[in-house]
Design a protein around this motif. Sequence first.
Motif, PDB file in Angstrom:
ATOM      1  N   GLN A   4      -5.660 -33.355  80.220  1.00  0.00           N
ATOM      2  CA  GLN A   4      -7.124 -33.427  80.141  1.00  0.00           C
ATOM      3  C   GLN A   4      -7.683 -32.180  79.449  1.00  0.00           C
ATOM      4  OE1 GLN A   4      -9.429 -32.880  83.837  1.00  0.00           O
ATOM      5  NE2 GLN A   4     -10.410 -34.858  83.395  1.00  0.00           N
ATOM      6  N   ALA A   5      -7.167 -31.023  79.825  1.00  0.00           N
ATOM      7  CA  ALA A   5      -7.632 -29.768  79.232  1.00  0.00           C
ATOM      8  C   ALA A   5      -7.276 -29.682  77.757  1.00  0.00           C
ATOM      9  CB  ALA A   5      -7.028 -28.586  79.982  1.00  0.00           C
ATOM     10  N   ALA A   6      -6.195 -30.366  77.375  1.00  0.00           N
ATOM     11  CA  ALA A   6      -5.766 -30.364  75.973  1.00  0.00           C
ATOM     12  C   ALA A   6      -6.509 -31.393  75.138  1.00  0.00           C
ATOM     13  CB  ALA A   6      -4.264 -30.614  75.899  1.00  0.00           C
ATOM     14  N   GLY A   7      -7.441 -32.117  75.753  1.00  0.00           N
ATOM     15  CA  GLY A   7      -8.274 -33.055  75.016  1.00  0.00           C
ATOM     16  C   GLY A   7      -7.749 -34.470  74.929  1.00  0.00           C
ATOM     17  N   VAL A   8      -6.735 -34.803  75.743  1.00  0.00           N
ATOM     18  CA  VAL A   8      -6.213 -36.170  75.743  1.00  0.00           C
ATOM     19  C   VAL A   8      -7.232 -37.085  76.417  1.00  0.00           C
ATOM     20  CG1 VAL A   8      -4.359 -37.689  76.546  1.00  0.00           C
ATOM     21  CG2 VAL A   8      -3.827 -35.374  75.755  1.00  0.00           C
ATOM     22  N   LYS A   9      -7.594 -38.155  75.757  1.00  0.00           N
ATOM     23  CA  LYS A   9      -8.663 -39.040  76.232  1.00  0.00           C
ATOM     24  C   LYS A   9      -8.330 -39.665  77.581  1.00  0.00           C
ATOM     25  CE  LYS A   9     -11.445 -43.008  74.765  1.00  0.00           C
ATOM     26  NZ  LYS A   9     -11.690 -44.009  73.681  1.00  0.00           N
ATOM     27  N   ILE A  10      -7.093 -40.142  77.739  1.00  0.00           N
ATOM     28  CA  ILE A  10      -6.675 -40.791  78.985  1.00  0.00           C
ATOM     29  C   ILE A  10      -5.393 -40.105  79.456  1.00  0.00           C
ATOM     30  CG2 ILE A  10      -6.045 -42.966  80.095  1.00  0.00           C
ATOM     31  CD1 ILE A  10      -7.426 -44.426  77.756  1.00  0.00           C
ATOM     32  N   PRO A  11      -5.498 -39.107  80.313  1.00  0.00           N
ATOM     33  CA  PRO A  11      -4.294 -38.409  80.772  1.00  0.00           C
ATOM     34  C   PRO A  11      -3.280 -39.342  81.429  1.00  0.00           C
ATOM     35  CG  PRO A  11      -6.241 -37.125  81.276  1.00  0.00           C
ATOM     36  CD  PRO A  11      -6.735 -38.456  80.790  1.00  0.00           C
ATOM     37  N   TYR A  12      -3.758 -40.232  82.313  1.00  0.00           N
ATOM     38  CA  TYR A  12      -2.878 -41.230  82.925  1.00  0.00           C
ATOM     39  C   TYR A  12      -3.542 -42.596  82.812  1.00  0.00           C
ATOM     40  CZ  TYR A  12      -0.045 -43.967  86.087  1.00  0.00           C
ATOM     41  OH  TYR A  12       0.768 -44.953  86.592  1.00  0.00           O
ATOM     42  N   GLY A  13      -2.847 -43.555  82.229  1.00  0.00           N
ATOM     43  CA  GLY A  13      -3.394 -44.900  82.066  1.00  0.00           C
ATOM     44  C   GLY A  13      -3.165 -45.730  83.313  1.00  0.00           C
ATOM     45  N   LEU A  14      -4.256 -46.216  83.916  1.00  0.00           N
ATOM     46  CA  LEU A  14      -4.180 -46.945  85.184  1.00  0.00           C
ATOM     47  C   LEU A  14      -4.762 -48.351  85.036  1.00  0.00           C
ATOM     48  CD1 LEU A  14      -3.465 -46.704  88.230  1.00  0.00           C
ATOM     49  CD2 LEU A  14      -5.847 -46.025  88.612  1.00  0.00           C
ATOM     50  N   GLY A  17      -1.729 -40.039  77.730  1.00  0.00           N
ATOM     51  CA  GLY A  17      -0.652 -39.085  77.964  1.00  0.00           C
ATOM     52  C   GLY A  17       0.524 -39.672  78.702  1.00  0.00           C
ATOM     53  N   MET A  18       0.242 -40.465  79.765  1.00  0.00           N
ATOM     54  CA  MET A  18       1.288 -41.055  80.610  1.00  0.00           C
ATOM     55  C   MET A  18       0.849 -42.433  81.075  1.00  0.00           C
ATOM     56  SD  MET A  18       2.103 -37.826  83.172  1.00  0.00           S
ATOM     57  CE  MET A  18       0.358 -37.548  83.551  1.00  0.00           C
ATOM     58  N   LEU A  19       1.812 -43.283  81.324  1.00  0.00           N
ATOM     59  CA  LEU A  19       1.547 -44.591  81.916  1.00  0.00           C
ATOM     60  C   LEU A  19       2.867 -45.217  82.345  1.00  0.00           C
ATOM     61  CD1 LEU A  19       0.843 -47.309  79.181  1.00  0.00           C
ATOM     62  CD2 LEU A  19       2.136 -45.224  78.790  1.00  0.00           C
ATOM     63  N   ASN A  20       2.792 -46.203  83.221  1.00  0.00           N
ATOM     64  CA  ASN A  20       3.969 -46.978  83.582  1.00  0.00           C
ATOM     65  C   ASN A  20       4.135 -48.106  82.567  1.00  0.00           C
ATOM     66  OD1 ASN A  20       4.613 -45.551  85.981  1.00  0.00           O
ATOM     67  ND2 ASN A  20       2.994 -46.648  87.074  1.00  0.00           N
ATOM     68  N   GLY A  21       5.365 -48.276  82.075  1.00  0.00           N
ATOM     69  CA  GLY A  21       5.572 -49.296  81.056  1.00  0.00           C
ATOM     70  C   GLY A  21       6.922 -49.966  81.157  1.00  0.00           C
ATOM     71  N   HIS A  22       7.069 -51.048  80.427  1.00  0.00           N
ATOM     72  CA  HIS A  22       8.329 -51.789  80.382  1.00  0.00           C
ATOM     73  C   HIS A  22       8.933 -51.657  78.994  1.00  0.00           C
ATOM     74  CE1 HIS A  22       5.958 -54.809  78.308  1.00  0.00           C
ATOM     75  NE2 HIS A  22       5.175 -54.937  79.361  1.00  0.00           N
ATOM     76  N   PRO A  23      10.153 -52.159  78.776  1.00  0.00           N
ATOM     77  CA  PRO A  23      10.856 -51.893  77.521  1.00  0.00           C
ATOM     78  C   PRO A  23      10.106 -52.268  76.253  1.00  0.00           C
ATOM     79  CG  PRO A  23      12.381 -52.793  79.131  1.00  0.00           C
ATOM     80  CD  PRO A  23      11.013 -52.873  79.750  1.00  0.00           C
ATOM     81  N   THR A  24       9.314 -53.318  76.296  1.00  0.00           N
ATOM     82  CA  THR A  24       8.656 -53.761  75.079  1.00  0.00           C
ATOM     83  C   THR A  24       7.697 -52.719  74.521  1.00  0.00           C
ATOM     84  OG1 THR A  24       8.801 -55.994  75.939  1.00  0.00           O
ATOM     85  CG2 THR A  24       7.377 -55.681  74.055  1.00  0.00           C
ATOM     86  N   LEU A  25       7.195 -51.850  75.377  1.00  0.00           N
ATOM     87  CA  LEU A  25       6.282 -50.815  74.912  1.00  0.00           C
ATOM     88  C   LEU A  25       6.975 -49.869  73.926  1.00  0.00           C
ATOM     89  CD1 LEU A  25       3.556 -49.393  74.975  1.00  0.00           C
ATOM     90  CD2 LEU A  25       4.273 -48.220  77.074  1.00  0.00           C
ATOM     91  N   MET A  26       8.290 -49.726  74.038  1.00  0.00           N
ATOM     92  CA  MET A  26       9.003 -48.839  73.121  1.00  0.00           C
ATOM     93  C   MET A  26       8.799 -49.264  71.678  1.00  0.00           C
ATOM     94  SD  MET A  26      12.599 -47.944  75.068  1.00  0.00           S
ATOM     95  CE  MET A  26      13.116 -49.647  75.281  1.00  0.00           C
ATOM     96  N   LYS A  27       8.989 -50.549  71.426  1.00  0.00           N
ATOM     97  CA  LYS A  27       8.861 -51.047  70.053  1.00  0.00           C
ATOM     98  C   LYS A  27       7.416 -50.919  69.556  1.00  0.00           C
ATOM     99  CE  LYS A  27      11.425 -54.440  68.818  1.00  0.00           C
ATOM    100  NZ  LYS A  27      12.066 -55.775  68.641  1.00  0.00           N
ATOM    101  N   GLN A  28       6.468 -51.194  70.423  1.00  0.00           N
ATOM    102  CA  GLN A  28       5.067 -51.068  70.030  1.00  0.00           C
ATOM    103  C   GLN A  28       4.716 -49.624  69.699  1.00  0.00           C
ATOM    104  OE1 GLN A  28       2.262 -52.986  72.699  1.00  0.00           O
ATOM    105  NE2 GLN A  28       3.794 -54.460  73.357  1.00  0.00           N
ATOM    106  N   ALA A  29       5.225 -48.681  70.514  1.00  0.00           N
ATOM    107  CA  ALA A  29       4.930 -47.270  70.281  1.00  0.00           C
ATOM    108  C   ALA A  29       5.596 -46.770  68.998  1.00  0.00           C
ATOM    109  CB  ALA A  29       5.393 -46.442  71.472  1.00  0.00           C
ATOM    110  N   GLU A  30       6.839 -47.168  68.793  1.00  0.00           N
ATOM    111  CA  GLU A  30       7.564 -46.741  67.590  1.00  0.00           C
ATOM    112  C   GLU A  30       6.886 -47.255  66.320  1.00  0.00           C
ATOM    113  OE1 GLU A  30      11.405 -48.262  68.463  1.00  0.00           O
ATOM    114  OE2 GLU A  30      11.824 -46.728  69.988  1.00  0.00           O
ATOM    115  N   ALA A  31       6.343 -48.461  66.404  1.00  0.00           N
ATOM    116  CA  ALA A  31       5.667 -49.030  65.231  1.00  0.00           C
ATOM    117  C   ALA A  31       4.454 -48.208  64.828  1.00  0.00           C
ATOM    118  CB  ALA A  31       5.251 -50.475  65.527  1.00  0.00           C
TER     119      ALA A  31
END
Length: 427
Positions: A184-194, A270-284
């Motif tokens: 949050q202090a570093a300016g990340v919009k959503i520190p933890y995605g809930l 910054g952080m969130l709980n995710g499943h394997p498919t998020l890897m491909k989406q993030a890498e893209a």
Amino acid sequence: MQRRRFLGLTAAGAATAALAPALTACGSDGGSGSKTLRVVAADYGDKAANSSQKYWDSLARAFEAKNKGVKVEATVLSWTEVDKKVAEMVASGKAPDIAQIGAYADFAASGKLYSADQLLTIPTQADIIASIARAGEVARVQYGLPFVSSTRMLFYNKTHFAKAGITKAPESWDELQAAAKKLQAAGVKIPYGLPLGPEEAPAETLLWMLSGGGGYTDHDGTYTINSEDNVATFNWLRDELVGKGLTGSGDPARTNRQDVFDAFCNGQVGMLNGHPTLMKQAEAKGIKYGLAPLPGKAGKAKSTMGVADWIMAFKAGGHREEAGLFLDFVYSTKNVLNLTGQYDLLPVTSSASEKMQADSNKAHLKPFLEQLDNAVYYPVDKTSWAKVSKALKEKIGSVVAKSGDPASVLGEIQREADATELAGAGK
């Protein structure tokens, strides 16, 4: 897979209207004396280009080429609507021949489904991983066929962590909060995605329950939704994470999983709980991410959530033989790997799992595969789960609001669960 689901899916929603005619005549015969199987399935894609409709259409054409007397018509809907749509179809007497959705037990208990041994050949049944297959049983008879599986891990943005001076992934709630404050202090919009919105609130809820030492049920299968551990978990989440502005400016009760996934892939989380498919989406999107076990109340959580999505065959159309032929085809190693490989999901058959383990190109999935033995699943064998899941989607988000009352809301859901269980036992 249990709903929710591995992906928040929007691509199929826009196509629903165009596909609606296929949903009104399920189980009917096609032309030229052929039998037509109507299939309704959920979409694992996050856009039109990778919609599961392509997978099912290709699968149908390949099956038809080998089974000349059977046609397959598949309709793919988003996870936000597919369970409801199938329930409506069944209630109106127009059940599909096959449905691939998130829950099966209520249909099984009302005698609407074929059992696994009425559909699958012995080799196919034997190939389904036993621990997951058991979750498909009602009164020790298997009606729900696991379709794909997944586990969850904590994803974190390595770039944001480095900028915020965070040197390792959090292992406890205190470390999670401390990391979120630095983000949050570093300016990340959503520190933890809930994401406690209606798309997949039961999943995030269970992850937090497990991290606090609780869960939906005890070892005997009795609902423990309003346990002391669960109430304490959501009190902490309300006060120490949401209340301190560490989940962003949005309302968690209105935030769906795909919203958070999209934001993560756009570099806003910054952080969130995710499943394997998020890897491909993030890498893209060029996101550098790390994976870590679920943080717990005082250290790493002892377990994580496992998800299995389900496929089932309805009796209404009278196409048991044709449905069985098609499902055997669905569970062939090649077809299982085609689906799981495309969406980075975990297979539910031993043959496909062994091939995935040996595939160096799938090494990124091993952290998720290694958690399967220790995963906790939704209580999908309970006929009450569909209603409990619906109640969670509607109510759980309110507990983290400023004036939220976890004890009251969890108690209300517990009472609904107990009443539904009692009503089912009295039938």
